[in-house]
Design an enzyme around this catalytic site. Structure first.
Site, short mmCIF file in Angstrom:
data_model
loop_
_atom_site.label_atom_id
_atom_site.label_comp_id
_atom_site.label_asym_id
_atom_site.label_seq_id
_atom_site.Cartn_x
_atom_site.Cartn_y
_atom_site.Cartn_z
N HIS A 82 -2.55 6.73 3.59
CA HIS A 82 -1.11 6.92 3.78
C HIS A 82 -0.70 8.24 3.12
O HIS A 82 -0.94 8.45 1.93
CB HIS A 82 -0.32 5.77 3.13
N CYS A 109 0.81 -1.22 0.00
CA CYS A 109 0.00 0.00 0.00
C CYS A 109 0.84 1.27 0.00
O CYS A 109 0.48 2.26 -0.63
CB CYS A 109 -0.97 0.01 1.17
#
Lengths: 345, 345, 345, 345
Positions: free
Chosen positions: B243, B150
């Site tokens: 993120h 990710c």
């Protein structure tokens, strides 16, 4: 013989920390507290909304706050700590120094002026020599010295250790900064819970310029700024205290991670009342330092590092310091101790 | 004609997101859900502790979970999505592919193997050609493709845009990663409230190697990894999803911030059902993207960038993506759509 | 035939939510946006710092904001939604109503005045009859109705269900309230991270008095307040949205937990465009409802309950609603829909 | 003459706090540390993942951990502190006491058994008399005493003060509990960030029954439980340490808020090394106590109250205590001090 000190901007977050640290100090005695004119005449207890975790010292609580004006501060105050907002300090700080006061200031104005010492006592105490230049040029009787921004203070000691040992060329730094760095009301809860803010106005520039000045050489007349290429990216995250920073430092010499750690461990500190026994603590654990666990090391005055990895041109590592202890109030206090040690009081 | 799909590891956090995304999908129909043998035989409702914000789809809730074993999954399932823990996937994933299944996997094993396509459909769809190599070398009837980690997915689209336009040389990246990236139980509240963790085991290496493979050239036989020097520093912070990453990208050509933004805005996306209309959204505001405000752009599948500044050798910028949508479940789903589009099903 | 509506105080947090909800509304069309005089003349995009997770609607973004003054709002606006700060609304709201406007207001002033309908459409729609009393007494051409405080709205529907079925005597309620209830800047991050605040000024009284009025009987001339003894204890906690409340409700009849749950499940809702299919959702799981998981049920307009336990004189249970959707903007919108339904527009 | 003490379950969160508190203790000396058999033989430094904010004491770090088994603990250990998980303690704790050890335990088992003293030294030290009953009935040479649950400890001192002065009838209590109360791994970050959980399994019952036993009268043979009707509603919120509780206390006599505050301020404490000078601190500010600001008052051993309001049948107020200091480790330590003071060692 204690030194009589005053705190300008005594009711704010940094002012409160200063009072918490000065109250038990061996050499300093609180003699004046200033705030905005709306607080003048009130007891400190009334004027300040005390938010430090330790109770407000009783004797301080009963002191009367005066306006931030040279005429309101007693003449027998030897040393002023300023934690004024920079917009206020712009005009008022010089007025005090013209009046003959010696000042250790945390405000961001004047920090990069040629004749203003910007000092971390353990790193560049000799920059205090700029006071003579300052007096010559500005005709001041007093003296003004500054400490850097809290995010700058966190990384400069380890960078100074690397620079001294191996020569520093490039720096990239990404910060994870606590909300207290913006002052008590600086970051709303709606802005930061379950969030992060990838920009702090002016902070990137401060880190880039202040670190070059701090790492510069003072030749007796001026500070030759360090020519390291510094680029910063500053983020606010949902922590209360403690700035964590990821640093890539490129060096002239090829170094290993152990070289870097060793240089930091052995970096010499100065012996002042508030300085830690060891300036930089090196963690072996890769997931340290962490803000909540490590910010209060050595009463919040130590810088911690860890997570060393070799890169093509140097090393990367993480560093941490308590932003309002080591980074603001404690930084000013140390500068005050340095002024005393060096005979300016 | 819908494709019958199975989800391996269907009860975990990524498995739940996959089910949430597959349930309304125009081309895919859920036909098998696997979990550990202790869950086999239970209804999905019983086996999974559903934690997605939207309710569990009724028809999925009543499906019976089977063990993660090729013999337990019906033969008429055309496509498998794997969100198995990597320790489990190590042995089991190849067993399925040997058995003839086509698999889009989110597990971290095999990602950097020479003959395994590691793809972001909008970036390097041609790497799918490795499937032929894989079949030749391993004697597999099926196929296995992987999506990256990710944190890698977040930065590679903007880096690919820069590389295509100006040639990429060095990358430094510092991440501020959400707790969901570690799975539902991966980070305890005592670890992360009022804190940050400056290291995520294995994550730095994944970002460094996976990005080089993703940005590499496939010459029909193998992928020549990109030779950019990539160094990552990974941090966990107290956010739930999304993120955020600070990137310094050095380029062969001298570029301005507007050059960089333009290249990202114009980076061509592929047309798949789940891909966003625009792959990369460029913010003008310096304090965006922010995780909570921007992670759900275009149903969580868009990458956002902002905060461009010129550096000596390139640019610095920030990027953000939803780590379990764009970064894990959505990444696998897109890879499944690519397999369909390219005729592998 | 759509109704032309205006939003007073359109740039604040509740104003933004109102715009988000009104923009796609089948019956309402945004025709006027007001804010303080410093914003007048600007486009809404400039005037508002948009913080809702969905993008600002394009057509709204280009509307010109006017001052909050009856002379500045076009006469053909049929309905006003007010989310003014109560200090501002005190004088300005009556000025609008005197001028003939019909107003659904979220501001806290006037809520407990005898002739002002305080309504939750699903609970006490008949209180709208006070408009006739209000017109008689105040000589108003328009009309003013109010919705209660967000913390009151959360508990009153389940309490109304119990009262209708079994007669309510005593209520004790402890709240765990989200920071958005205080407005975007209402709670600083330093106040609330790793903390809770056991008091919200004025909130306890609002919950106690508003609930008595809401549960009262309208006899055609006045509302006889309910005589239940209500005591509230209000706490702010580090959640973004969704007020969770622990309630002890004593009833005239002896009841079981299943009696209570049944009464809530079957409590009849009114059919308005924004009202949920079922007003109260009853959870069987003892640890639900939870703010993050359940606040957006039925687009944020449903009230959730759970955790029933028998007590000596009644039951205890927990309830939850989204404080800015069901609790503020949505509450005003529902009141606007009720005004339309009942022929006041 | 120091007492040699052992800690059962020394590596857990409460065990670590115990060690932090025992290490500098004037009367106690750490002589044995036990943990699960997988940790036996390791140094404490290796066995424990130390997470307390102060560094692990050097001498403790080098102690060798032994299995939690009476045969492994030296016979010259005089006093055992148990912070074992209740499932482990169920069998093991009696085995130690049969073997002659005197034990102060924080585990939840046995707390409401007729012959087991459940004590808060400042509240019901005389319940220690049950040790004689216990020895008679069970044939034990040693002794076992328990401290209550952390959420019970927080409210019982102020309730005891009210009961002593005015007679207590009904209690309603709603808690806002910190995550550390569930142990280091008890609450995941995904469960609690931007959330609250309105139920803690078993906690409501513990608060209801333990408080009745604590407030009961010991007649020399048994404890007559208090007949106050206690109902609790327990919530977990995103704070690290410190349980905040909203209490409604009904009393036999009519009282004012000042009566209640006065009774609490004047409630007599016992003089033990770890007990605070004043057991209950009364705040005048309506928004105190708050967890982060007030949990460490008097080294985390004081209970704070505030927010008094009169109700129909008594008063409502808020109370706070540090759940792992006053509430768990400190509670056990105090009980150990009481055993020493009363001559049981």
């Amino acid at each position: 013989m204690t030194v009589r000190v005053g705190v300008l901007g005594a009711t704010g977050a940094v002012g409160q920390r200063l009072i918490q640290m000065i109250d038990p100090h061996p050499d300093f005695e609180l003699a004046a507290l200033t705030a905005s004119s709306s607080s003048a005449g009130k007891s400190y207890r009334e004027a300040a909304k005390w938010r430090v975790e330790t109770p407000i010292p009783d004797d301080v609580a009963e002191m009367t706050v005066v306006a931030t004006d040279p005429d309101e501060v007693p003449d027998d105050v030897d040393l002023l700590f300023s934690s004024l907002p920079s917009s206020v300090g712009e005009d008022v700080e010089p007025a005090f120094v013209e009046d003959g006061y010696v000042m250790s200031s945390n405000s961001s104005n004047f920090r990069t002026d040629d004749d203003i010492p910007l000092t971390i006592p353990e790193v560049n105490p000799d920059h205090l020599g700029l006071i003579e230049v300052q007096r010559d040029e500005r005709g001041w009787d007093g003296a003004m010295i500054k400490n850097p921004n809290c995010s700058t203070i966190t990384m400069v000691p380890p960078l100074a250790a690397l620079d001294e040992a191996f020569g520093l060329t490039d720096v990239r730094v990404s910060t994870l900064q606590a909300v207290s760095g913006a002052g008590y009301d600086g970051v709303t809860s709606m802005e930061i819970i379950d969030n992060a803010i990838p920009h702090i106005g002016g902070e990137e520039q401060k880190m880039e310029t202040e670190s070059q000045k701090l790492l510069g050489e003072f030749d007796g007349a001026e500070v030759q700024w360090h020519d390291a290429d510094v680029a910063a990216s500053c983020n606010r995250i949902p922590t209360l205290d403690g700035h964590l920073e990821n640093v890539w430092a490129d060096t002239e010499e090829d170094i290993t991670t152990e070289d870097a750690a060793e240089a930091m461990r052995e970096y010499e500190s100065i012996d002042l009342p508030t300085s830690p026994d060891q300036l930089i603590h090196v963690f072996e654990e890769p997931d340290r330092p962490q803000p909540r666990l490590d910010r209060m090391r050595d009463d919040g005055m130590q810088v911690s590092v860890g997570g060393f990895r070799e890169t093509t041109d140097g090393v990367q590592f993480n560093c941490l310091a308590h932003n309002t202890m080591r980074g603001a109030a404690g930084a000013s206090l140390l500068n005050g101790e340095l002024l005393l040690e060096e005979g300016y009081l």
